[in-house]
Design an enzyme around this catalytic site. Sequence first.
Site, PDB file in Angstrom:
ATOM      1  N   ASP A   1       0.861  -1.175   0.000  1.00 17.50           N
ATOM      2  CA  ASP A   1       0.000   0.000   0.000  1.00 17.50           C
ATOM      3  C   ASP A   1       0.904   1.234   0.000  1.00 17.50           C
ATOM      4  O   ASP A   1       2.104   1.145   0.315  1.00 17.50           O
ATOM      5  CB  ASP A   1      -0.883  -0.032   1.248  1.00 17.50           C
ATOM      6  CG  ASP A   1      -1.701   1.217   1.435  1.00 17.50           C
ATOM      7  OD1 ASP A   1      -2.362   1.646   0.472  1.00 17.50           O
ATOM      8  OD2 ASP A   1      -1.666   1.784   2.541  1.00 17.50           O
ATOM      9  N   ILE A   2       0.364   2.397  -0.331  1.00 18.05           N
ATOM     10  CA  ILE A   2       1.190   3.609  -0.433  1.00 18.05           C
ATOM     11  C   ILE A   2       0.955   4.537   0.760  1.00 18.05           C
ATOM     12  O   ILE A   2       1.825   4.707   1.615  1.00 18.05           O
ATOM     13  CB  ILE A   2       0.916   4.335  -1.767  1.00 18.05           C
ATOM     14  CG1 ILE A   2       1.323   3.436  -2.937  1.00 18.05           C
ATOM     15  CG2 ILE A   2       1.698   5.668  -1.815  1.00 18.05           C
ATOM     16  CD1 ILE A   2       0.985   3.995  -4.301  1.00 18.05           C
ATOM     17  N   ASP A   3      -0.219   5.152   0.850  1.00 16.80           N
ATOM     18  CA  ASP A   3      -0.481   6.162   1.879  1.00 16.80           C
ATOM     19  C   ASP A   3      -0.515   5.535   3.264  1.00 16.80           C
ATOM     20  O   ASP A   3      -1.316   4.633   3.532  1.00 16.80           O
ATOM     21  CB  ASP A   3      -1.808   6.870   1.600  1.00 16.80           C
ATOM     22  CG  ASP A   3      -1.782   7.655   0.311  1.00 16.80           C
ATOM     23  OD1 ASP A   3      -1.283   8.784   0.323  1.00 16.80           O
ATOM     24  OD2 ASP A   3      -2.247   7.121  -0.716  1.00 16.80           O
TER      25      ASP A   3
ATOM     26  N   ASP B   1      -1.860  -0.266   6.220  1.00 13.91           N
ATOM     27  CA  ASP B   1      -2.012   0.455   7.483  1.00 13.91           C
ATOM     28  C   ASP B   1      -3.452   0.676   7.914  1.00 13.91           C
ATOM     29  O   ASP B   1      -3.700   1.077   9.049  1.00 13.91           O
ATOM     30  CB  ASP B   1      -1.340   1.828   7.373  1.00 13.91           C
ATOM     31  CG  ASP B   1      -2.110   2.773   6.460  1.00 13.91           C
ATOM     32  OD1 ASP B   1      -2.321   2.415   5.282  1.00 13.91           O
ATOM     33  OD2 ASP B   1      -2.514   3.848   6.923  1.00 13.91           O
TER      34      ASP B   1
END
Length: 238
Positions: free
Chosen positions: A4-6, A181
């Site tokens: 995942d990124i953010d 997250d």
Amino acid sequence: MFLDIDGTLLELADDPDAVRADGATRALLGDLARRLDGRLSMVSGRSLEQIDRILGPIAQALPVTGSHGLEYRWNGVWARPERLPVLEDVARDFNTLARTWHGCLVEEKSFGVAFHWRLAPEAQQPAQALAVHLAQAHALKIQHGKDLVELRMPGGDKGQAVRRMMARPGMAGTQPVFFGDDLTDEAGFAAARALGGHGVLVGPRALDGSSTAATLSLPSPAAVRAFLRDFADGSQPA
């Protein structure tokens, strides 16, 4: 490896449009892809266009899934549904509500619209109530996240993205590890575990006792990047 990124690879920002990977992070992704012989995939709630802006040219070299599994790109080939026109109505109604409080942001995506209240927490309850109403009125899916609620087209999630990629030649039969997250990543954690792998929960949720399908944890995006750098350099076993 699925990232995942953010909030996972990169820190969250008050303005979602301000998020960008620096040169070191872009180099890290390239090194990871080489260490994993191409078995590195980005899985995000962002659209493919947003992911390209955040990551830069390296995004074109990786399998990328955007919009919570609704669209993906592999070796330059895109697959995506048609955008529902009703999302324009959702964006209008979200923007009308957002003008009530200074600091609210409405983020329009390829297949969804998100209402952010990070800088205006008093907007949380009205925004969630409006999202429930609009979801029921337009047959859309509600996706909750950190200081946001998103309405998006139904039909995809990050678990579906993991299963799709794991069926590809080169990934089939390997052990998936999904880093995420947020609540949106739980489907990815569950899919990775079902396929014999692991979910890695990043950030405060790993410390507050929240229920999760993840089996491992790291405290922050900085810790994720440090771990991945050690892995890319050979300090962590494959």
